[in-house]
Design an enzyme around this catalytic site. Structure first.
Site: not given
Lengths: 203, 321, 346
Positions: C37, C193, C223, C225, C265, C316-317
C-alpha cells in the site's frame, strides 16, 4: 472480504464514554432502561442552576416505575416518558426543531436508542460532536442487511439471519451514523453450503 | 505542488478608490477568457513584481461567483506593513499586466447549514460579499453583522445595506454602536453556522463566545487576514537542496525559499492552512512562530516551522527541504 | 482516431474482452515486482499518447457497453446513485468538468455549445442531444450528477470538504470493488475507509487526506489501485455478493486464464470550483489473465507480485480461494528474467 472474520479497525463507530456536562445553553437527555441512572448521576453532580436548562426524554423498561419517579424528582425544565424508542425519537425531533445553537445532547442506554437519536440530532442540525453517548443495557445491534436493505433490530448473534432474505449475515464493525446501523454482509455467499456456527456475542 | 504554481496572466481592468484607506482592483484574463469558477470565501494569491522584489499576498475574492468575466479584490493600505498593500495602492494602475493564482477556498460556506451567520470586521467584509451573492443565488438563509470603526471607513456598507436590506446589520464604533456577540450567538436556530473574518481580537471573541455557549467547533468558521510579519534579515540552510538562502527584512521565509527554486506546498500564505509545515533539521537560535497551525508542543520542540509567516534569529537554522 | 465501440456484456454470458490493440494501453498497476500500500499519487497530466492517461476522462472501446451495464444496475437498484441535499452544486461542477473535457478531447464524439447558461450537449456514441440551463436542475431529466454519471465511464464519488475532513456525500457507484454507497454515504474519509486493513496503521489515510484537502483547482491527481475479479463483472457490489461470490468456486487450473481478471482502478482527484468539493472518479479497467500475459513483462511481474502478497491483503482482496492456483498458473510466464521499471509494456 467476508469469507474471513478479519478483526476490522473500528473507525466508523461513534465514541462512548461516561456522560459529562459540556458548556451549553440547553441540555437534552435521552435515555432508555438503566440509562436513567446515568442522567441521575450527572444531574446530582451538576452545578446549581444546571437542571433548569435540562430536558429529559425517557423510555422505561415496561413495568419499571422507580426510575421514572427518580427522573421526575430531578425537577428538570421538561420531562417526558414514552413507551417506545421510536416515539422518543419523534419527540426528540419536535424538541430539537425549536432548539437553539448551544444545545447539547446526552444519550444513555441501548445501542438502538443511541444510534437513532444521533441520526435524528444530525438531521436537525446538531453536529455529532455535540452529542455524548453512554452505552447501558443491551449491546444488541441494529443491522442493515446490505443485500435486501432490511433493518434488523436487536441483533445479538454473529452471524445473524436476515428475516427478510434469509441470508446468513456477518455483522461487520462498520457503522453508519446516518442509518444508525451496522452493516450485515452474507457470510457464506461464495459457498452457501458452508456451515457457520452462530454465537451470541452482542448481549 | 501548490496553487501558485500555475499562475493566470491577467490585466488590471479597473482601480477604484473606495475610501481613504481601501482600493478595489478588478482583473480580467489577458486573453479575455472567463476566469476559473469559485465559491464564496475563496482567495487568490496576487504576485507583485516590485523592482527586484517579488511578493505574493492573498486576497479574498469579493466579486460574484456567477460572473467570471472579471475578479475583484479590495486592498486596505497598511503603511507599516511590508509593502504589498502599498505597492498595490501606489503602483497598480489600469492596463497593467499581473499574475494571480487560481482561487482557493479555505473559508467556504457549509452548504448543509440551516442558516449562515456572517460576522465581518473592517476589510474582513470582502469574502462575505461573494458569499452573500452565492447564498442569495442558491436561496440559502443568511445574515451579515458588519462592524467597523466608522461609517467612512466601512467599505461597501451603504451598498450592502441597499442590496440586502434587513439581512445586513451595521455597527460603527465611533457612534457607539457595538455588536453584542453573546446576545447574537445565544439566539440562533440549531443548524446555524457562524463565519467570522476581521481583526484578530474579533475572531478570538467570536470563537470564544460561541465555544462558551456550547457551539460545536464544526459550526464555527474563521479566516485570519495575516500578512507575513516583517523582521530582521536571517539566513537559512536548505538541507536537501544543499544551499544557503537569505531572507530579507520584508520578505517571508516562504518567499525566499520559492525564490531559490525549491518547491514548497502552500495555500493560504497566512499560517492557517498547514500546507507549508516544514521540518527543522537543526536549530541554534529562536523561532518566532506567527502561525495558527502548530500545536504548542510542536513549537517547543523546535522541530517544525511554518515558513509562510514565521521567522528566525540566531546562529543556524537548517530545514528539511 | 475513431473508436470502435464493442458490443459486449459484463454479466450472464460475459462477452467482454479487450481487442488486441487495446491490451497495451491497459493501466498495469505495478511499477515494480513487489506491491505494498502507498498513496502513490502523481499529477494527472496528459502522458503518453494512446495511454489511458492521455486525457482527463479516458474514453475507450468499452464505453457504450459500460454505460448500458450502468443503466441495468440503476434500474435494478436506484440506491446506487445518491446525493445528500447540499450536493447539487457539486453535481453541476461535475457536469461542467466532464462535458468541457470530453468535447475538447474527443471532438468527433462529443460537442458542447455554451451561450451563457444555455448549454447544448451532443453525445454521439450514446445518441444524446440535449439542451438545458446550467444550474437549473429542472431542465435535466434527473439530478445533474446522475445525468452526467450515466455518460462517463467509471464510478464517481463526490466528497464535500469541511471541518478539515472529506465527506462522501454523493456518488454514482455501479461498478464497485465491494463497498456500498448506500451504507457509506455521509461518512467522512476515515469512516468509509474503516474496513481497509493495514493502511490506517501505516498512516496512509492521514497523508492522503492532507494531500486531498489541499488539492488545487486545475491540478488533478491520480493513483492506481487493483484487485482480482472472477469473470469480467463490473458490478461486484456487496449488495450483489450472493450473485458474484459463488463465481470464485468456478475457477479451475484449466479456465483460470480466462476467468480471473486483473481489475485496475484509475482513481483521479479533481477540485470542483463552485462547490469546493472533490470529484473522485474510480475508473475500472478489466483484463483477463490470458490477455495480461501477452505482454511478457507484465506476466513475469504479476507472478512475482501475487506470489509475494502479504496474507492480510490476500484475505482483504478476497483472493484466498484461488491464490495458490493462480500463483502456479502465473509461474509458467515467469522465466526469472529481470523486468524494466515502470508500468508500460516493453
Amino acid at each position: 472480504m467476508s469469507e474471513s472474520l478479519i478483526e476490522e479497525r473500528f473507525l466508523s463507530r461513534l465514541t462512548d464514554g461516561p456522560l459529562a456536562i459540556a458548556p451549553g445553553l440547553a441540555h437534552y437527555f435521552v435515555a432508555d432502561a438503566s440509562g436513567a441512572e446515568c442522567i441521575i448521576r450527572v444531574a446530582q453532580s451538576a452545578p446549581k442552576g444546571f437542571i433548569e436548562k435540562v430536558h429529559i426524554l425517557y423510555v422505561p423498561t415496561p413495568g419499571e416505575n422507580a426510575l421514572i419517579t427518580a427522573l421526575y424528582a430531578l425537577g428538570a425544565k421538561q420531562f417526558e416518558h414514552v413507551p417506545t424508542i421510536d416515539e422518543a425519537i419523534i419527540k426528540l425531533g419536535d424538541w430539537l426543531s425549536d432548539a437553539k445553537m448551544g444545545s447539547q445532547l446526552y444519550l444513555a442506554g441501548t445501542e438502538g436508542l443511541i444510534g437513532k437519536a444521533v441520526a435524528k440530532g444530525e438531521e436537525c442540525g446538531l453536529d455529532h460532536t455535540a452529542v455524548q453517548c453512554e452505552q447501558r443495557g443491551s449491546l444488541a445491534r441494529r443491522v442493515q442487511c446490505v443485500h435486501c436493505k432490511t433493518m434488523i433490530e436487536n441483533v445479538t448473534t454473529q452471524p445473524t439471519k436476515c428475516p427478510s432474505c434469509d441470508l446468513l449475515l456477518l455483522v461487520r464493525d462498520h457503522y453508519s451514523r446516518r442509518l444508525a446501523a451496522f452493516q450485515g454482509v452474507c457470510i457464506n455467499a461464495e459457498d452457501p453450503s458452508e456451515v457457520v456456527e452462530i454465537k451470541e456475542v452482542f448481549k | 505542488m501548490s496553487a501558485s504554481d500555475n499562475l493566470i496572466p491577467v490585466i488590471v481592468s479597473k482601480v477604484v478608490e473606495v475610501n481613504s484607506i481601501i482600493k478595489r482592483f478588478e482583473f480580467k484574463h489577458i486573453n479575455g477568457d472567463a476566469l476559473p469558477a469559485f465559491s464564496g470565501g475563496a482567495h487568490i494569491v496576487v504576485e507583485m513584481i516590485d523592482g527586484a522584489t517579488k511578493r505574493k499576498n492573498a486576497y479574498s475574492l469579493m466579486s460574484s461567483p456567477f460572473k467570471l468575466g472579471q475578479y475583484a479584490i479590495s486592498v486596505r493600505r497598511e503603511d507599516d506593513g511590508r509593502g504589498g498593500s502599498k505597492f498595490m495602492h501606489e503602483k497598480v494602475v489600469p492596463g497593467m499586466e499581473m499574475k494571480i493564482s487560481a482561487p482557493v477556498n479555505l473559508f467556504a460556506l457549509d452548504l448543509r447549514a440551516k442558516k449562515h451567520l456572517m460576522i465581518a470586521g473592517g476589510i474582513g467584509i470582502t469574502p462575505f460579499m461573494a458569499q452573500m451573492t452565492q447564498a442569495t443565488e442558491l436561496g440559502l438563509p443568511f445574515e451579515l453583522h458588519y462592524a467597523a470603526r466608522s461609517a467612512s471607513q466601512a467599505a461597501y456598507m451603504g451598498s450592502l445595506k441597499a442590496q440586502f436590506g434587513d439581512a445586513v446589520a451595521c455597527y460603527c464604533a465611533d457612534i457607539g454602536d457595538r455588536l453584542n456577540l453573546e446576545a447574537l450567538l445565544s439566539d440562533q436556530p440549531l443548524g446555524t453556522h457562524v463565519y467570522v473574518c476581521g481583526p484578530k481580537g474579533m475572531i478570538e471573541a467570536v470563537v470564544q463566545t460561541a465555544t462558551n455557549l456550547g457551539w460545536p467547533a464544526a459550526h464555527i468558521h474563521f479566516e485570519h487576514f495575516l500578512s507575513p510579519p516583517m523582521g530582521k534579515a536571517f539566513s537559512v540552510h536548505l538541507a536537501k537542496a544543499g544551499i544557503d538562502i537569505d531572507v530579507g527584512p520584508e520578505q517571508s521565509l516562504l518567499e525566499a525559499i520559492e525564490a531559490s527554486g525549491t518547491p514548497v506546498n502552500c495555500l493560504c500564505r497566512a499560517g492557517a492552512c498547514g500546507q507549508c509545515e516544514t521540518q527543522i533539521v537543526a536549530c541554534d537560535g529562536d523561532i518566532t512562530h506567527n502561525d495558527h497551525w502548530l500545536e504548542d508542543d510542536q513549537r517547543a520542540s523546535k522541530k517544525f516551522i511554518m515558513p509562510c509567516v514565521s521567522r528566525f534569529s540566531g546562529k543556524r537554522l537548517e530545514l528539511d527541504l | 482516431m475513431t473508436i470502435q465501440f464493442r458490443n459486449e456484456t459484463f454479466r450472464n454470458d460475459f462477452t467482454y474482452a479487450n481487442s488486441p490493440g487495446n491490451i497495451p494501453r491497459f493501466p498495469f498497476p505495478f511499477p515494480e515486482d513487489e506491491y505494498m500500500y502507498s498513496t502513490n499519487v502523481e499529477p494527472h497530466h496528459a502522458t503518453r499518447v494512446g495511454s489511458p492517461f492521455e486525457h482527463g476522462f479516458d474514453v475507450d472501446e468499452h464505453y457504450v457497453a459500460e454505460m448500458k451495464d450502468r443503466a441495468l444496475v440503476l434500474a435494478d437498484d436506484p440506491g446506487r446513485c445518491q446525493a445528500l441535499p447540499h450536493m447539487e452544486t457539486a453535481g453541476w461542477d461535475f457536469v461542467e468538468l466532464v462535458m468541457v473535457s470530453k468535447a475538447r478531447d474527443y471532438p468527433d464524439l462529443f460537442e458542447l455549445t455554451m451561450e451563457g447558461d444555455q448549454w447544448h450537449w451532443i453525445n454521439k456514441p450514446l445518441q444524446i442531444d440535449d439542451k438545458f440551463t446550467f444550474g437549473d436542475a429542472s431542465t435535466l431529466p434527473c439530478h445533474p450528477m446522475e445525468y452526467i454519471g450515466r455518460q462517463v465511464q467509471g464510478d464517481h464519488a463526490i466528497l464535500d470538504q469541511r471541518d478539515g475532513n472529506l465527506w462522501l456525500d454523493a456518488g454514482i457507484i455501479t461498478a464497485q470493488a465491494d463497498w456500498s454507497l448506500d451504507f457509506d454515504v455521509g461518512m467522512n474519509f476515515f469512516e468509509w475507509h474503516a474496513p481497509v486493513p493495514l493502511a490506517h496503521e501505516l498512516g496512509v489515510f492521514q497523508r492522503a487526506l492532507k494531500f486531498l484537502l489541499s488539492l488545487p483547482q486545475g491540478q488533478p491527481s491520480r493513483r492506481l489501485n487493483w484487485t482480482l475479479t472472477v469473470n469480467p463483472r463490473l458490478d461486484t457490489s456487496p449488495e450483489n455478493y450472493p450473485k458474484w461470490g459463488p463465481d470464485k468456486l468456478s475457477v479451475t487450473p484449466d479456465n483460470i486464464g480466462e476467468k480471473i481478471h486483473l481489475r485496475v482502478e484509475l482513481q483521479t482527484f479533481w477540485r470542483l470550483p463552485r462547490s469546493n468539493a472533490i470529484l473522485f472518479p474510480i475508473r475500472t479497467y478489466l483484463m483477463a489473465m490470458n490477455e495480461v500475459v501477452t505482454q511478457p513483462k507484465w506476466g513475469r511481474r504479476l507472478h512475482r507480485v501475487i506470489r509475494d502478497l502479504r496474507p492480510e491483503l490476500v484475505e482483504y482482496k478476497g483472493l484466498s480461494r484461488y491464490h495458490p492456483m493462480l500463483v502456479e498458473w502465473l509461474s509458467k510466464y515467469d522465466d526469472g528474467a529481470p523486468t524494466s521499471p515502470g508500468i508500460f509494456p516493453d
